[in-house]
Motif scaffolding. Structure first.
Motif, PDB file in Angstrom:
ATOM      1  N   LYS A  10     -57.802 -15.992 -14.590  1.00  0.00           N
ATOM      2  CA  LYS A  10     -57.446 -15.522 -15.934  1.00  0.00           C
ATOM      3  C   LYS A  10     -58.433 -16.039 -16.979  1.00  0.00           C
ATOM      4  O   LYS A  10     -58.772 -15.325 -17.929  1.00  0.00           O
ATOM      5  CB  LYS A  10     -56.022 -15.938 -16.275  1.00  0.00           C
ATOM      6  N   PHE A  13     -61.424 -13.850 -16.759  1.00  0.00           N
ATOM      7  CA  PHE A  13     -61.183 -12.584 -17.442  1.00  0.00           C
ATOM      8  C   PHE A  13     -61.306 -12.745 -18.957  1.00  0.00           C
ATOM      9  O   PHE A  13     -61.820 -11.860 -19.643  1.00  0.00           O
ATOM     10  CB  PHE A  13     -59.808 -12.018 -17.092  1.00  0.00           C
ATOM     11  N   TYR A 103     -55.242  -6.895 -13.181  1.00  0.00           N
ATOM     12  CA  TYR A 103     -55.102  -7.996 -12.220  1.00  0.00           C
ATOM     13  C   TYR A 103     -53.647  -8.191 -11.799  1.00  0.00           C
ATOM     14  O   TYR A 103     -53.343  -8.301 -10.611  1.00  0.00           O
ATOM     15  CB  TYR A 103     -55.656  -9.280 -12.839  1.00  0.00           C
TER      16      TYR A 103
END
Length: 140
Positions: A10, A13, A103
């Protein structure tokens, strides 16, 4: 171990979203309905205007109508660069929302709660951008 991996993915990202937004706003100068400060001279601003698609439209040579309205010149000198920051925040939130939604959905999780929270973040960034654009139009 899986929780650490999930946090790192994360974070990656987030970095990718910020990187793409930086590339889009500051490198490619994609500013739909926006303005860019091209040059500042004594009492005169040269401003590049962009259309809805983000293509260059007109160059505006702006100077205050009177000496009493120098405050408008100072306000435009700060508002236009801040507009690019607003675009950066908006595009970053959009890209991060997109990446995280893809995701989470690929893992088979329910994403409705994440979409609502992310949608509110994007909406807040969009409303801030609109407020800045309106303020610049008022000053011009």
């Amino acid at each position: 171990m899986l929780k650490t991996r999930d946090i790192l993915i994360k974070a990656l990202f987030g970095l990718m979203g910020a990187g793409l937004a930086y590339l889009l706003v500051y490198t490619l100068t994609y500013l739909p309905n926006g303005y860019e400060l091209v040059s500042k001279q004594q009492g005169v601003l040269h401003i590049q205007e962009y259309n809805l698609v983000g293509l260059k439209e007109d160059k505006i040579k702006w100077q205050p109508p009177s000496e009493e309205e120098d405050w408008r010149l100072k306000a435009l000198k700060t508002k236009i660069p801040n507009l690019m920051v607003s675009y950066f925040i908006l595009f970053t939130s959009i890209f991060i929302t997109l990446f995280l939604t893809l995701y989470e959905s690929s893992k088979g999780k329910r994403i409705i709660g994440d979409l609502i929270a992310s949608g509110l973040t994007v909406l807040f960034a969009f409303l801030t951008l609109l407020r800045n654009l309106d303020r610049i139009k008022e000053l011009l």
